[in-house]
Design an enzyme around this catalytic site. Structure first.
Site, PDB file in Angstrom:
ATOM      1  N   PRO A 172     -47.613 -30.930  22.055  1.00  0.00           N
ATOM      2  CA  PRO A 172     -47.739 -29.513  21.739  1.00  0.00           C
ATOM      3  C   PRO A 172     -46.653 -29.019  22.321  1.00  0.00           C
ATOM      4  O   PRO A 172     -46.396 -29.035  23.539  1.00  0.00           O
ATOM      5  CB  PRO A 172     -49.187 -29.245  22.127  1.00  0.00           C
ATOM      6  CG  PRO A 172     -49.886 -30.733  22.144  1.00  0.00           C
ATOM      7  CD  PRO A 172     -48.711 -31.712  22.671  1.00  0.00           C
ATOM      8  N   GLU A 173     -45.985 -28.047  21.653  1.00  0.00           N
ATOM      9  CA  GLU A 173     -44.972 -27.128  22.108  1.00  0.00           C
ATOM     10  C   GLU A 173     -45.319 -25.497  21.900  1.00  0.00           C
ATOM     11  O   GLU A 173     -46.569 -25.490  21.318  1.00  0.00           O
ATOM     12  CB  GLU A 173     -43.626 -27.544  21.572  1.00  0.00           C
ATOM     13  CG  GLU A 173     -43.380 -28.802  21.947  1.00  0.00           C
ATOM     14  CD  GLU A 173     -41.810 -29.319  21.357  1.00  0.00           C
ATOM     15  OE1 GLU A 173     -41.046 -28.301  20.705  1.00  0.00           O
ATOM     16  OE2 GLU A 173     -41.742 -30.655  21.340  1.00  0.00           O
TER      17      GLU A 173
ATOM     18  N   LYS B  94     -45.447 -22.508  26.527  1.00  0.00           N
ATOM     19  CA  LYS B  94     -46.064 -23.992  26.417  1.00  0.00           C
ATOM     20  C   LYS B  94     -47.233 -23.723  27.460  1.00  0.00           C
ATOM     21  O   LYS B  94     -47.814 -24.909  27.821  1.00  0.00           O
ATOM     22  CB  LYS B  94     -45.194 -24.961  27.367  1.00  0.00           C
ATOM     23  CG  LYS B  94     -44.146 -25.666  26.351  1.00  0.00           C
ATOM     24  CD  LYS B  94     -43.700 -26.848  26.779  1.00  0.00           C
ATOM     25  CE  LYS B  94     -42.636 -27.594  25.861  1.00  0.00           C
ATOM     26  NZ  LYS B  94     -42.132 -28.863  26.241  1.00  0.00           N
TER      27      LYS B  94
ATOM     28  N   ASN C 244     -38.858 -31.379  22.484  1.00  0.00           N
ATOM     29  CA  ASN C 244     -38.037 -32.205  21.907  1.00  0.00           C
ATOM     30  C   ASN C 244     -38.014 -31.965  20.409  1.00  0.00           C
ATOM     31  O   ASN C 244     -36.819 -32.230  19.847  1.00  0.00           O
ATOM     32  CB  ASN C 244     -38.711 -33.865  22.149  1.00  0.00           C
ATOM     33  CG  ASN C 244     -38.428 -34.162  23.580  1.00  0.00           C
ATOM     34  OD1 ASN C 244     -37.209 -33.867  24.074  1.00  0.00           O
ATOM     35  ND2 ASN C 244     -39.244 -34.809  24.048  1.00  0.00           N
TER      36      ASN C 244
END
Length: 316
Positions: free
Chosen positions: A2-3, A54, A176
């Site tokens: 999760p971002e 985040k 990422n």
């Protein structure tokens, strides 16, 4: 993992799912979780949420008249790799629900659960954002942009752009998969120096796509169409457009019949005795060889064919 966008969606889910719900009792933690206990208990409280990069902050606010009287409590969550929030029946909790908030209604009783399969997620008491994280990319874009451009002299921008995008001091919420999507869509080489890529934005106006916009973007296509002159711009009276004949059956009936000149039969080139004889490829080559050598090529005879000598047939 999760971002920023996933945390933002999780916050929206909590606010929508918990709107109108009243929670009560103590906050329950699973015994296998290593996160701290949540010392909160109230006879009636509500839950609200907001996200920043985040991180997600959950606020437990007691309702007026709730006992015991206490101040609201805030928890800051980081989801790790598999963290999420789910609203489920209290009698059928999802697996790996490591923190649970129960509603006050008797039937059906629900539980807001923080679910984390791999147990990399964390929560901290107090509700303070981590101090080493920059502004949110989604909700604080102007501050985020200013924070990056004001600190381009920082040594973090000496690194390749693919590594600098993971620095949460400047790119809070980027991870990422987001950095890969950003560099691919903007067609930026991932190992280009971060400062070289971002310096072009220092004198760029907000809202202008600038040099980092893809070459095939709609903005550049529209701008090129407006500035480039067309072929008819310098003419006072441009000629009318000539349309071809319509292909509809009614229009084809009105057209005159197209006749073609009769083609004479092709008897070959023998009608002109002076015309050169056009031979096929194989024959042309053999004729050329005969003209240069002056003799014909001997035909091959089959080995097993009988020889003919003055009408006498011999047998082996």
């Amino acid at each position: 993992m999760p971002e920023g966008p996933e945390l933002h969606l999780a916050s929206r889910f909590v606010n929508q799912a918990c709107r109108g719900l009243v929670f009560c009792g103590a906050v329950e933690k699973s015994p296998v979780s290593r996160n701290p206990e949540v010392p909160f208990e109230s006879s009636a409280y509500c839950i609200s949420s907001m996200a920043r990069g985040k991180e997600l902050r959950l606020t437990l606010s007691p309702l007026p008249g709730a006992l015991p009287v206490r101040e609201p409590l805030a928890l800051v969550f980081r989801f790790g790799m598999t963290g999420s929030f789910q609203l489920a029946p209290a009698e059928a909790l999802p697996p790996h629900a490591h923190l649970r908030f129960y509603t006050a209604s008797a039937a059906p009783r629900l539980a807001l659960c923080f679910v984390d399969i791999r147990r990399f997620g964390r929560w901290d008491l107090g509700g303070e954002w981590q101090p080493d994280r920059g502004p949110c990319v989604l909700l604080e874009y102007e501050q985020f942009r200013e924070n990056v451009l004001r600190n381009l002299a920082d040594k973090a921008f000496n690194r390749p752009i693919c590594e600098a995008l993971l620095n949460q001091r400047f790119f809070n919420g980027i991870g990422n998969y987001l950095r890969a999507e950003i560099l691919f869509r903007l067609r930026i080489p991932p190992f280009e120096k971060a400062r070289t890529v971002l310096e072009a934005l220092q004198h760029q106006r907000l809202g202008d796509p600038g040099p980092l916009a893809p070459k095939g973007s709609k903005f550049r296509k529209k701008k090129s169409q407006e500035t480039l002159p067309g072929p008819m711009d310098g003419m006072e009276c441009p000629p009318p457009l000539i349309k071809g004949p319509s292909k509809t059956p009614g229009a084809q009936r009105d057209l005159p019949e197209m006749t073609t000149a009769p083609q004479p039969d092709r008897p070959g080139l023998q009608h002109d005795p002076e015309a050169p004889i056009v031979l096929e490829k194989g024959r042309r080559r053999r004729r050329r060889q005969q003209a240069t050598t002056g003799r014909r090529r001997a035909r091959k005879r089959k080995a097993d064919s009988p020889s003919e000598e003055s009408g006498v047939t011999t047998a082996s």
